[in-house]
Design an enzyme around this catalytic site. Sequence first.
Site, short mmCIF file in Angstrom:
data_model
loop_
_atom_site.label_atom_id
_atom_site.label_comp_id
_atom_site.label_asym_id
_atom_site.label_seq_id
_atom_site.Cartn_x
_atom_site.Cartn_y
_atom_site.Cartn_z
N HIS B 153 48.24 39.73 34.07
CA HIS B 153 48.02 38.25 34.41
C HIS B 153 47.45 38.71 36.18
CE1 HIS B 153 52.31 38.62 36.98
NE2 HIS B 153 51.27 38.94 37.60
N HIS B 198 53.92 33.15 33.36
CA HIS B 198 52.67 33.22 34.18
C HIS B 198 51.76 33.58 33.44
CE1 HIS B 198 54.29 36.53 35.98
NE2 HIS B 198 53.16 36.55 36.97
N HIS B 213 46.42 39.85 43.62
CA HIS B 213 46.91 41.12 42.37
C HIS B 213 46.65 41.18 40.98
CE1 HIS B 213 50.72 39.14 42.12
NE2 HIS B 213 50.80 39.41 40.61
N HIS B 245 61.66 39.26 41.99
CA HIS B 245 61.20 37.47 41.84
C HIS B 245 62.15 36.51 41.03
CE1 HIS B 245 57.10 38.98 42.95
NE2 HIS B 245 56.93 39.13 41.94
N TYR B 254 54.86 45.82 44.28
CA TYR B 254 53.62 46.30 44.63
C TYR B 254 53.10 46.93 44.57
CZ TYR B 254 54.24 41.01 43.29
OH TYR B 254 53.95 39.70 43.05
N GLU B 264 50.24 45.41 40.82
CA GLU B 264 51.73 44.88 40.45
C GLU B 264 51.76 45.70 39.35
OE1 GLU B 264 52.81 40.97 38.58
OE2 GLU B 264 55.01 41.69 39.82
#
Lengths: 119, 306
Positions: B153, B198, B213, B245, B254, B264
């Site tokens: 993503h 996501h 990112h 997260h 990161y 990431e």
Amino acid sequence: MGDRFSITLEGHGVASGYPNERVLVALERAQGFGQLKNMPVKLPVGCRRGGCGVCRVRVTRGVYRSDPMSRAHVSAEDEAAGVLLSCCIYPLSELSLRLETTAAVKAKYRETPAIEQGG
Amino acid sequence: MALSGIMRPAFAQIRVLDMPAAIEHYTKRIGLHQVCEGADGRVYLKTADEFDHHSIILRRADAAGIDLMAFKCLEEADLDRYEKRITEYGIAVDHVAAGEMPGIGRRIGFTIPSGHRIELVATSEMSEPKPRTHNPDVWDVEPHGMAARRFDHALLYGPDIEKVLDFFVEALDFRLAERVDMPDGLLAIWLTCGMKAHDIAFVKHQEPGKLHHISFDLENWQAVGHAADILTRYDISIDIGPTRHGITRGQTIYFFDPSGNRDEVFAGGYTYYPDLPTRTWDQTQIGKGIFYYERQLNPAFLSVVT
């Protein structure tokens, strides 16, 4: 580590840096040791690799070498005038710098602590 | 097959200041493979676990950042269907001929209100290395570096994310998995087109078209720890982590590529189904939402982009 150079961040303090070390890394270490005083915000540190532009400084004195850095943040005119990203320069003599963080970045750094307080 | 239309991210094209340094970073450190170099100098990369021709394109430029992100549709007819819907929504659609990138069929492209270029594609040749399909081993080519399994993503920064949200939901059939609402309005959205928490995310930001990112999927938390060892061993600039997260629950680290683009690598995250409700975060818990262990944002997260 080779020669050690004092790097003066005008109005804030003096760091020690080395020819094979990014100036920003030397400033981060000085901040960690409490050697940078009266900073309006925490020392702006971003990508440390020349892309994001938050660590812009004006070199007012001294000799350095530099890596490529994003033209979105340092124009050829800036570079000629000594305005550079401190993550992409290496000291070859004693240096004096002034933070030249863009107004947009300053504003964002001011916003962030408010969110931290909320969290 | 329940999953149709836009299925998943296909590829992202990233601008780099130093091509040899970028290739070394993405291949030796993150663990991708170089598929080929185009006549125009763009370099095409993939993981060994991806079938499609490539998932990351590196383009040499004077400024870092992202040129485009593309999503893969199940079939060619989807491109015509979405072109009609996007046009009717009021956003102009352009066409990129097959072969503009090696191994990739025709694409449609458009600029969303945050200033980012998004493309849709349905056809890709396969390239080596890729998983075998007959009596397959867990890997055919032994993983190296951080052992990235797929380009997963991107998180993009730009203005008008309320409009971006409406467009992705109404015109592209994405769903809103999570959102952050601040007192002055919507701050961030996590959008999915499939079963991952996501596939693309946006944070409100004054300047259009910025990259926060690109992200690569790793096998597990152990692999995130190994990635952290690699970052220190090779003096790669770190942003934050290993951490987790609250939003999406991913276990993450990161760091920055040699041009300052943020990368990431992460593992985990929950499975999304289209009937799930949107999860909402407010100002009081945003620290935990972004970084679950630190429980506060670092200054760079909201301000450092390329």
